[in-house]
Design an enzyme around this catalytic site. Structure first.
Site, PDB file in Angstrom:
ATOM      1  N   ARG A  34       7.732   7.251  -1.844  1.00  0.00           N
ATOM      2  CA  ARG A  34       7.694   6.986  -0.402  1.00  0.00           C
ATOM      3  C   ARG A  34       8.479   5.725  -0.071  1.00  0.00           C
ATOM      4  O   ARG A  34       9.166   5.665   0.958  1.00  0.00           O
ATOM      5  CB  ARG A  34       6.240   6.854   0.067  1.00  0.00           C
ATOM      6  CG  ARG A  34       6.106   6.805   1.587  1.00  0.00           C
ATOM      7  CD  ARG A  34       4.693   7.177   2.021  1.00  0.00           C
ATOM      8  NE  ARG A  34       4.601   7.153   3.476  1.00  0.00           N
ATOM      9  CZ  ARG A  34       4.138   6.126   4.177  1.00  0.00           C
ATOM     10  NH1 ARG A  34       3.723   5.045   3.542  1.00  0.00           N
ATOM     11  NH2 ARG A  34       4.074   6.193   5.486  1.00  0.00           N
TER      12      ARG A  34
ATOM     13  N   LYS B 168       2.143 -11.577  -4.277  1.00  0.00           N
ATOM     14  CA  LYS B 168       2.840 -10.654  -5.175  1.00  0.00           C
ATOM     15  C   LYS B 168       4.272 -10.398  -4.711  1.00  0.00           C
ATOM     16  O   LYS B 168       5.215 -10.427  -5.510  1.00  0.00           O
ATOM     17  CB  LYS B 168       2.099  -9.330  -5.290  1.00  0.00           C
ATOM     18  CG  LYS B 168       2.762  -8.419  -6.321  1.00  0.00           C
ATOM     19  CD  LYS B 168       2.425  -6.971  -6.159  1.00  0.00           C
ATOM     20  CE  LYS B 168       3.266  -6.128  -7.090  1.00  0.00           C
ATOM     21  NZ  LYS B 168       3.035  -4.679  -6.908  1.00  0.00           N
TER      22      LYS B 168
ATOM     23  N   ASP C 271      -0.610  -7.982  -9.644  1.00  0.00           N
ATOM     24  CA  ASP C 271      -1.367  -7.051  -8.808  1.00  0.00           C
ATOM     25  C   ASP C 271      -2.634  -6.667  -9.570  1.00  0.00           C
ATOM     26  O   ASP C 271      -2.947  -7.248 -10.618  1.00  0.00           O
ATOM     27  CB  ASP C 271      -0.531  -5.828  -8.431  1.00  0.00           C
ATOM     28  CG  ASP C 271      -0.006  -5.077  -9.658  1.00  0.00           C
ATOM     29  OD1 ASP C 271      -0.487  -5.346 -10.783  1.00  0.00           O
ATOM     30  OD2 ASP C 271       0.883  -4.232  -9.497  1.00  0.00           O
TER      31      ASP C 271
ATOM     32  N   ASN D  82       0.825  -1.215   0.000  1.00  0.00           N
ATOM     33  CA  ASN D  82       0.000   0.000   0.000  1.00  0.00           C
ATOM     34  C   ASN D  82       0.855   1.259   0.000  1.00  0.00           C
ATOM     35  O   ASN D  82       0.687   2.153   0.825  1.00  0.00           O
ATOM     36  CB  ASN D  82      -0.936   0.010   1.221  1.00  0.00           C
ATOM     37  CG  ASN D  82      -1.936  -1.120   1.191  1.00  0.00           C
ATOM     38  OD1 ASN D  82      -2.536  -1.402   0.161  1.00  0.00           O
ATOM     39  ND2 ASN D  82      -2.101  -1.808   2.313  1.00  0.00           N
TER      40      ASN D  82
END
Length: 269
Positions: free
Chosen positions: A110, A204, A223, A105
């Site tokens: 980031r 994944k 995904d 997520n």
């Protein structure tokens, strides 16, 4: 962990050393920097050549693969000329695994910042270039430390902190780093099963590590984007209404049937 340090030149950490790489046509130029403190001697020319050949998997002949994928897949033919020379890196299994645990997520910028904080907090400092410090990726023992989870939460890892420290502890108490590396020699299904037993590792992430660190070129990470492409571009109704483990397997099998034993490489293109 690579950044464009000057136009066309990329600097990063590979094999516990800091490198700058630049490609000119079919040549790869490199600089290897020494450590600030006493460390192992810098590798000689033959050793550096081998490190780069291994990392970029230069012994894999791409032209023949591209020809085979073009012949098998009309959609591949449409994009192949725009993305020539795409290679899957052969990464260190520990670094690859824990980097992908951080992707849950998350988005690229980031993730990059998180891994940089991870290395600065837990990794050995290698050198400083243009006021930028470079660190080795942390050892398994550093990430398995008693205070690792708390330190990672303080660094902004959130719920991923538990997965990083938990997987590090599980490997340290079980496989060990060499056992993780030995997964390169076992069948794809077995390596995937072992990885999926670790905290925070789903299908994944396991497939990403199998493909990019464990020599499983047939691994196809799936995904929601890949699932949508399979349904919309290839017209295959696989996996029902949600991305279940069965859907992962069916979609991976579809692309392996289309692209062959290096399906994971074709997907990268």
């Amino acid at each position: 962990r690579w950044w464009e340090s000057s136009p066309g030149a990329w600097t990063g950490v590979l094999g516990g050393r800091v490198w700058t790489l630049r490609q000119e046509r079919d040549r790869l130029w490199y600089t290897v920097y020494g450590e600030e403190e006493d460390g192992p001697p810098k590798p000689d020319g033959a050793e550096t050549d081998q490190i780069l050949r291994d990392y970029f998997q230069l012994d894999v002949g791409l032209p023949a693969l591209y020809r085979a994928w073009r012949a098998a897949d009309p959609l591949f033919r449409k994009v192949a000329d725009d993305f020539p020379g795409v290679r899957v890196l052969r990464q260190d299994p520990v670094e690859c695994l824990f980097s992908f645990i951080c992707t849950s997520n998350n988005h690229i910028s980031r993730i990059t910042a998180m891994i940089e904080r991870l290395c600065r907090a837990f990794g050995r400092r290698l050198c400083r270039l243009d006021a930028r410090p470079f660190h080795a990726f942390p050892s398994l023992s550093a990430l398995a430390g008693a205070d690792a989870e708390a330190r990672l939460r303080a660094l902004g890892f959130g719920y991923r902190a538990k997965f990083v420290s938990g997987s590090a502890q599980a490997i340290a108490e079980g496989l060990g780093p060499e056992g993780l590396r030995r997964l390169r020699t076992v069948p794809y299904a077995e390596a995937r099963r072992v990885l999926c037993a670790l905290p925070g590792v789903g299908a994944k992430v396991a497939d990403c590590v199998c493909l990019m660190a464990l020599d499983k070129a047939e691994a196809v990470p799936v995904d929601t984007h890949v699932w949508r492409i399979a349904r919309q571009r290839y017209g295959v109704a696989l996996g029902g209404r949600s991305l279940t483990p069965r859907a992962h397997q069916e979609i991976g099998d579809f692309f392996r049937g289309l692209w062959g034993p290096r399906a994971g490489w074709a997907q990268a293109v």
